[in-house]
Design a protein around this motif. Sequence first.
Motif: not given
Length: 436
Positions: A403-416
């Motif tokens: 999911t986008a939220d898990r990927i955002r927390r894993a690589v520390h990037t923005s939601s978009e």
Amino acid sequence: MSVSVDYRAEARADQATQAEQRRLDAAAAERRRQDRQRADDERAARLDGQRAADKARRRAERAVRRERMLTPQNVYRVGTLALVVASGLASLPAQVLHFVDISAMLLPLPLSLEGAAWVMAAGVAFADSRHLAAWVRWLLRLFVMAAASFAASVNYGYGTGLSNLSPAERSTAGIGLAAVTLLGPLLFEVRQWVCTLAAAGDDTPEARSARRHQRLRRRHHRAVARTADRLVSAAPLGTLPSEDAWARAWAIETGADCPGMTPRLHRRAVQSAAALEAALTPTPKTTGKRQKKTETSAERSTHDLQESADPAAPAVGSAPVVVALPVPRPVGFLKPSPSLKPPAASKSVRPVTVAAQSARPARRATGRLPQSARPARRPARTPAELLTEARQATAGWPDEHLTADRIRRAVHTSSERARTLRDTLHAERTTPAVKP
């Protein structure tokens, strides 16, 4: 002898056959008669049923028509028209007699007065049906009241001038004739007003909601409404729909393609998205003492960072330290006299008690931190680097965890960017690898 016997037998057989045939013919005729009778009875019953149904239908139609005619709306309309006709019939003879007594040539004058009043009243009804301007209707009402008032004054004068009545009766006759003259136009105007309000109340809820929305939209966005009206008036008749004109006017006035959005709302949306991203981004856990020390160092100015306290200095409030300082020797421009001897105390060292200086407390920052004192920032990553990190971080993840939220927390990037990485990784997993 045998021939005669055979002849008689054949004759008897023929007679029996003929008798049987007559019996069958009679039975068939009876059946036909019964069928005709049954058909006639059925036809008569059907006709009776049709006549009864037609009679019941006519009775029901009369009841519906009577019920429709006796509704409050129709009773009010028909009754008002009947009162208006009665008012005209009551007021017109007095006017005719009044003007005929003056001169027979004035006979058309009362007809003109009454006709003008009723024609102007019909004009008010026509203006209401065509939704004309309000000043047109009020002008027609003014003409109606002027004609009716003049006719009422004529009737009042005729009633009070009757010679065969007592003074009280003459006054009553004059007031009655004047009142009935004004009653007809007044009742007709009230009837027209009530019918207009009833017609406005018969609108559907959708039509009322559409009008309310149009009023609110034009009141809340007056500049956009003026621009939309100018666009519609500039285009050929019927070529530019109102909604398309509104969308163009919104883009002209605010610069936004989506109706309802403005630059201020876009700024608020960006600020809200940034605040949400900052709130959802995990921060490293540090002890309270280290975090306080870091904040103190970051808040210091350049002067405080360069002027640090001596770690070997004693704390405030400790005992004084004795330091041996040399006695200052006097220096002059004149040579000393030989007779003068240096004082004996000049060779000795006088102890001087000096209090040790304590370390100054750290001050808060009074200026902007220099670039060298700021913490090092992580360099910006390219989309290819982010995709590589996302592939490495999600290598062992199942599809439902991608999911986008898990990927955002894993690589520390923005939601978009996280949503873009999610779509790319899903596409890579669903697309089969092409063999060379």
